[in-house]
Design an enzyme around this catalytic site. Structure first.
Site, mmCIF file in Angstrom:
data_model
loop_
_atom_site.group_PDB
_atom_site.id
_atom_site.type_symbol
_atom_site.label_atom_id
_atom_site.label_comp_id
_atom_site.label_asym_id
_atom_site.label_seq_id
_atom_site.Cartn_x
_atom_site.Cartn_y
_atom_site.Cartn_z
ATOM 1 N N ARG A 79 -11.491 -10.563 11.316
ATOM 2 C CA ARG A 79 -11.158 -10.287 9.906
ATOM 3 C C ARG A 79 -12.199 -10.910 8.968
ATOM 4 O O ARG A 79 -12.341 -10.515 7.827
ATOM 5 C CB ARG A 79 -9.744 -10.756 9.564
ATOM 6 C CG ARG A 79 -9.316 -10.413 8.143
ATOM 7 C CD ARG A 79 -7.803 -10.331 7.928
ATOM 8 N NE ARG A 79 -7.068 -11.369 8.612
ATOM 9 C CZ ARG A 79 -7.052 -12.662 8.271
ATOM 10 N NH1 ARG A 79 -7.746 -13.068 7.228
ATOM 11 N NH2 ARG A 79 -6.356 -13.529 8.969
ATOM 12 N N LYS A 126 -15.815 10.864 3.627
ATOM 13 C CA LYS A 126 -16.314 12.184 3.254
ATOM 14 C C LYS A 126 -17.707 12.410 3.869
ATOM 15 O O LYS A 126 -17.836 12.456 5.067
ATOM 16 C CB LYS A 126 -16.296 12.318 1.723
ATOM 17 C CG LYS A 126 -15.008 11.784 1.068
ATOM 18 C CD LYS A 126 -13.765 12.565 1.435
ATOM 19 C CE LYS A 126 -12.443 11.901 1.037
ATOM 20 N NZ LYS A 126 -12.301 11.456 -0.319
ATOM 21 N N ASP A 147 -18.255 5.806 -8.785
ATOM 22 C CA ASP A 147 -17.820 6.442 -7.540
ATOM 23 C C ASP A 147 -18.774 7.603 -7.308
ATOM 24 O O ASP A 147 -18.766 8.595 -8.029
ATOM 25 C CB ASP A 147 -16.365 6.903 -7.654
ATOM 26 C CG ASP A 147 -15.823 7.478 -6.344
ATOM 27 O OD1 ASP A 147 -16.624 8.037 -5.562
ATOM 28 O OD2 ASP A 147 -14.608 7.392 -6.110
ATOM 29 N N TYR A 182 -10.818 10.859 -8.826
ATOM 30 C CA TYR A 182 -10.019 11.226 -7.652
ATOM 31 C C TYR A 182 -8.539 10.906 -7.921
ATOM 32 O O TYR A 182 -8.229 9.871 -8.505
ATOM 33 C CB TYR A 182 -10.556 10.451 -6.448
ATOM 34 C CG TYR A 182 -9.757 10.585 -5.194
ATOM 35 C CD1 TYR A 182 -9.622 11.817 -4.565
ATOM 36 C CD2 TYR A 182 -9.127 9.479 -4.626
ATOM 37 C CE1 TYR A 182 -8.884 11.943 -3.394
ATOM 38 C CE2 TYR A 182 -8.395 9.588 -3.455
ATOM 39 C CZ TYR A 182 -8.270 10.831 -2.851
ATOM 40 O OH TYR A 182 -7.532 10.940 -1.697
HETATM 41 C C1 LIG Z 1 -11.390 10.624 -1.069
HETATM 42 C C2 LIG Z 1 -11.905 9.938 -2.268
HETATM 43 C C3 LIG Z 1 -11.570 8.609 -2.533
HETATM 44 C C4 LIG Z 1 -10.609 7.815 -1.671
HETATM 45 O O1 LIG Z 1 -11.142 7.586 -0.420
HETATM 46 P P1 LIG Z 1 -10.257 7.394 0.913
HETATM 47 O O2 LIG Z 1 -11.288 7.149 1.954
HETATM 48 O O3 LIG Z 1 -9.465 8.644 1.095
HETATM 49 O O4 LIG Z 1 -9.356 6.226 0.689
HETATM 50 C C5 LIG Z 1 -12.130 7.998 -3.645
HETATM 51 N N1 LIG Z 1 -12.970 8.670 -4.464
HETATM 52 C C6 LIG Z 1 -13.300 9.960 -4.239
HETATM 53 C C7 LIG Z 1 -14.229 10.657 -5.194
HETATM 54 C C8 LIG Z 1 -12.779 10.637 -3.147
HETATM 55 O O5 LIG Z 1 -13.093 11.930 -2.945
#
Ligand SMILES: *Cc1c(COP(=O)(O)O)cnc(C)c1O
Length: 408
Positions: A67, A210, A185, A120
């Site tokens: 951890r 993604k 982001d 998101y």
């Molecule tokens: C999917 C997504 C998230 C969240 O990510 P997870 O891996 O599903 O927790 C945050 N920001 C954007 C733009 C996303 O597409």
């Protein structure tokens, strides 16, 4: 471990980052370390390592407990820091865990966060519900300077934004935010197309689930930032346990090797499909970065004031037939998968208002153009003609369903 090589290109980094010690180790693929604990034969060294890791250091002579540190996770972090041109990267078990860690680490500096919508759906929900004890105020990029308060601890933008592909000028937001750190982001852009830290962003966040993973088989999140800002993030991870499992880290690192290739190919497909979609009778509007008439189109390209080197692999379309046509189109795709998520080698289509952005306030959804007739398409690396054949037959089926319903 890795020496930062400014002379290298993103394509080369994508393949080689995080692998600099392979020759020394005598391996050609990344070793996976699944240990949860590590022997401590020298207690003095163990205690010093414990103190260093709990204090937020990136590594220590002894990892002590998984951890606190894991070498396989550290390897992919190093690769991503190199791809984003930041000193450090901290990986988590999901994009949401990464965002939560940044929010919690900023709380000591203040209780107010400015957020430019849309973001998101789950990020919007997390911020709007105030569960982490922060007050989120939703503003437009132009309003940031006027809405800063002494207790503002973070400005959050997403560009391109999920799901409308709205672009926000990163340099302008950094300037407006002054001393307040800006989190970008950059999930939709990937480090291949955009590097927000080079434009002054303090934190670059990716849902690594993604494009970075890229094969739809690992949930992960990363934050790229300075080493100073990474320390509290590592502390937060050790305290709250939002870890990335080493097998996930391995898959993520493996996926990175083809990131540049995948983005290049998928983007080429997306450019073609966006053009064809604008001419399809079922579609009233296409949102695609840089396309004529889209917002902040000047931010896309390879000129000095651009922030994104290409339009990316995602688009949103509004259907003439509204919700019913969108639902019928999702039911009719055969090659493209009707599913949430994005950035995989295969193409995915989904309905933001009904799925990913379900938890966003109704009025905010309307204000930001997340309409009942909107579908978001994540274009993969298939042959573009096969993708278009499937998409156009599904859109035709969607139109036919509406006509039938009106005739009845
Ligand atoms: C999917 C997504 C998230 C969240 O990510 P997870 O891996 O599903 O927790 C945050 N920001 C954007 C733009 C996303 O597409």
């Amino acid at each position: 471990m890795n020496e930062y090589r400014p002379d290298r290109h993103q394509e080369t980094r994508s393949v080689h980052a995080g692998r600099a010690d392979f020759a020394e180790l005598g391996v050609h693929a990344a070793p996976i370390d699944l240990s949860t604990t590590y022997p401590v034969h020298d207690l003095g060294q163990g205690t010093a390592s414990f103190d260093a890791l709990v204090g937020g250091d990136a590594s220590a002579p002894n990892p002590i407990y998984a951890r606190l540190h894991n070498p396989t996770v550290a390897r992919v972090e190093e690769a991503l820091a190199e791809l984003e041109s930041t000193e450090a990267c901290v990986a988590y078990g999901s994009g949401m865990a990464a965002l939560s860690a940044v929010l919690l680490s900023r709380r000591a500096a203040g209780s107010h966060v400015l957020v430019v919508r849309p973001v998101y759906g789950s990020s919007d929900h997390l911020l709007a519900c105030g569960t982490l004890g922060l007050e989120a105020e939703f503003v437009t990029a132009d309003e940031i300077a006027a809405r800063l308060r002494p207790e503002t601890c973070l400005v959050i933008i997403e560009t391109p934004a999920n799901p409308t592909l709205q672009l926000t000028d990163i340099r302008a937001v950094v300037a407006a935010a002054g001393d307040v750190p800006v989190l970008v982001d950059s999930t939709f852009a990937t480090p291949i197309l955009q590097n927000p830290a080079k434009l002054g962003a303090t934190y670059v966040l990716h849902s690594a689930t993604k494009f970075l993973g890229g094969h739809g088989d690992v949930i992960a999140g990363v934050v790229c930032c300075s080493d100073e800002n990474a320390k509290p993030l590592r502390q937060m991870r050790a305290l709250t346990g939002g870890l990335l499992h080493p097998l996930g880290a391995y898959l993520l690192h493996r996926g990175l090797a083809t990131l540049a290739l995948r983005v290049e190919r998928a983007q080429r497909n997306a450019i073609d499909i966006a053009e064809r979609l604008t001419a399809h009778p079922a579609v009233s509007r296409v949102h695609f970065p840089g396309m004529a008439g889209s917002n902040n189109a000047q931010l896309v390209g390879d000129h000095p004031t651009a922030q994104m080197r290409g339009p990316g692999c995602l688009m949103a379309m509004e259907l003439v037939g509204g919700y019913d046509a969108a639902a019928a189109t999702m039911a009719a795709v055969k090659l493209i998968t009707p599913a949430v998520s994005l950035g995989s080698v295969d193409s995915l289509i989904q309905h933001p208002a009904g799925l990913t952005h379900r938890c966003v306030d109704d009025e905010a959804r309307r204000t930001h153009g997340i309409t009942p007739g909107m579908l978001r398409l994540s274009v993969g690396v298939e042959h573009v003609d096969d993708l278009w054949a499937d998409l156009s037959q599904a859109l035709d089926a969607g139109m036919a369903a509406i006509e039938l319903a009106t005739a009845a």
